[in-house]
Design a protein around this motif. Structure first.
Motif, short mmCIF file in Angstrom:
data_model
loop_
_atom_site.label_atom_id
_atom_site.label_comp_id
_atom_site.label_asym_id
_atom_site.label_seq_id
_atom_site.Cartn_x
_atom_site.Cartn_y
_atom_site.Cartn_z
N ASN A 18 0.82 -1.21 0.00
CA ASN A 18 0.00 0.00 0.00
C ASN A 18 0.85 1.26 0.00
N ASN A 19 2.02 1.22 0.61
CA ASN A 19 2.90 2.38 0.62
C ASN A 19 3.67 2.53 -0.69
N ILE A 20 4.02 1.44 -1.32
CA ILE A 20 4.77 1.50 -2.56
C ILE A 20 3.86 1.91 -3.71
N TYR A 21 2.66 1.40 -3.74
CA TYR A 21 1.73 1.69 -4.82
C TYR A 21 0.48 2.38 -4.27
N PRO A 22 0.57 3.69 -4.05
CA PRO A 22 -0.59 4.40 -3.52
C PRO A 22 -1.76 4.33 -4.49
N GLN A 23 -2.94 4.34 -3.94
CA GLN A 23 -4.14 4.30 -4.76
C GLN A 23 -4.27 5.58 -5.57
N ALA A 24 -4.62 5.44 -6.81
CA ALA A 24 -4.77 6.60 -7.67
C ALA A 24 -5.92 6.36 -8.64
N ASP A 25 -6.59 7.43 -8.99
CA ASP A 25 -7.65 7.37 -9.98
C ASP A 25 -7.04 7.72 -11.33
N TYR A 26 -6.62 6.70 -12.07
CA TYR A 26 -5.95 6.92 -13.35
C TYR A 26 -6.88 7.47 -14.42
N SER A 27 -8.18 7.54 -14.13
CA SER A 27 -9.12 8.10 -15.10
C SER A 27 -9.21 9.62 -14.99
N ASP A 28 -8.50 10.21 -14.02
CA ASP A 28 -8.56 11.65 -13.78
C ASP A 28 -7.15 12.25 -13.94
N PRO A 29 -6.91 13.01 -15.01
CA PRO A 29 -5.57 13.56 -15.21
C PRO A 29 -5.13 14.50 -14.08
N LYS A 30 -6.06 15.21 -13.50
CA LYS A 30 -5.72 16.14 -12.40
C LYS A 30 -5.21 15.36 -11.19
N ASN A 31 -5.84 14.24 -10.90
CA ASN A 31 -5.43 13.39 -9.77
C ASN A 31 -4.02 12.85 -10.02
N ILE A 32 -3.75 12.34 -11.21
CA ILE A 32 -2.44 11.77 -11.53
C ILE A 32 -1.37 12.85 -11.51
N ALA A 33 -1.66 14.02 -12.07
CA ALA A 33 -0.69 15.12 -12.07
C ALA A 33 -0.35 15.52 -10.63
N GLY A 34 -1.35 15.61 -9.78
CA GLY A 34 -1.12 15.97 -8.37
C GLY A 34 -0.28 14.95 -7.64
N LYS A 35 -0.56 13.68 -7.85
CA LYS A 35 0.20 12.62 -7.18
C LYS A 35 1.64 12.59 -7.70
N PHE A 36 1.80 12.78 -9.01
CA PHE A 36 3.14 12.82 -9.59
C PHE A 36 3.95 13.96 -8.98
N LEU A 37 3.37 15.15 -8.94
CA LEU A 37 4.09 16.31 -8.41
C LEU A 37 4.40 16.16 -6.93
N GLN A 38 3.52 15.53 -6.17
CA GLN A 38 3.78 15.33 -4.75
C GLN A 38 4.99 14.44 -4.54
N LEU A 39 5.06 13.32 -5.26
CA LEU A 39 6.22 12.45 -5.16
C LEU A 39 7.48 13.16 -5.65
N PHE A 40 7.34 13.93 -6.72
CA PHE A 40 8.46 14.68 -7.28
C PHE A 40 9.01 15.64 -6.22
N LEU A 41 8.14 16.36 -5.56
CA LEU A 41 8.54 17.32 -4.53
C LEU A 41 9.18 16.62 -3.34
N ASP A 42 8.71 15.44 -3.03
CA ASP A 42 9.27 14.67 -1.90
C ASP A 42 10.62 14.05 -2.24
N GLY A 43 11.11 14.27 -3.46
CA GLY A 43 12.40 13.72 -3.86
C GLY A 43 12.31 12.29 -4.38
N LYS A 44 11.10 11.78 -4.56
CA LYS A 44 10.88 10.41 -5.03
C LYS A 44 10.56 10.44 -6.52
N ARG A 45 11.47 11.00 -7.29
CA ARG A 45 11.22 11.25 -8.71
C ARG A 45 11.08 9.97 -9.53
#
Length: 136
Positions: A18-45
């Motif tokens: 659950n920690n490695i693969y967080p749940q995401a709604d892949y049908s929503d580009p806004k959701n995916i962009a937000g999750k991507f940027l959060q990991l990016f900001l956390d240094g988990k690029r």
């Protein structure tokens, strides 16, 4: 004792998954962009690329990190946050641009930008994030 070890191993693997693969709604580009940027900001690029990016995302991250090191930029910035402002889906329904604001405590680092998204197998993924000397 063996049963307890098996139960513990099972629970540990479920928690880890659950920690490695967080749940995401892949049908929503806004959701995916937000999750991507959060990991990016956390240094988990690279994790951001594996979960939310297209196949060439990791190559782009490698180039981006090399440029950041050459420019003496911090690899992790805890004083900034990303906010997805809006997403604009193309008429074809297969690509989108998600516009974001990067808000930092030091206002000179604030900026606006966008991520290009592409829909592959009914999943929205980040297609493009690096362009020459432009950083997220």
């Amino acid at each position: 004792m063996k049963t307890k070890l098996i139960i513990f191993s099972f629970l540990f693997s479920v928690i880890l998954a659950n920690n490695i693969y967080p749940q995401a709604d892949y049908s929503d580009p806004k959701n995916i962009a937000g999750k991507f940027l959060q990991l990016f900001l956390d240094g988990k690029r690279f994790q951001a690329c594996k979960l939310y990016g297209t196949d060439d995302c990791e190559d782009q991250i490698s180039i981006l990190l090399q440029k950041m090191v050459m420019n003496n930029m911090p690899l992790k910035n805890e004083s900034c946050k990303y906010k997805i402002d809006s997403c604009s889906v193309a008429a074809s329904g297969n690509s989108a641009k998600c516009f974001y604001s990067k808000v930092c405590r030091n206002e000179k680092n604030n900026k606006k930008g966008f991520l290009t998204m592409i829909k592959i197998d009914d999943k929205w993924l980040v297609e493009y994030l690096y362009k020459r000397d432009k950083f997220l």
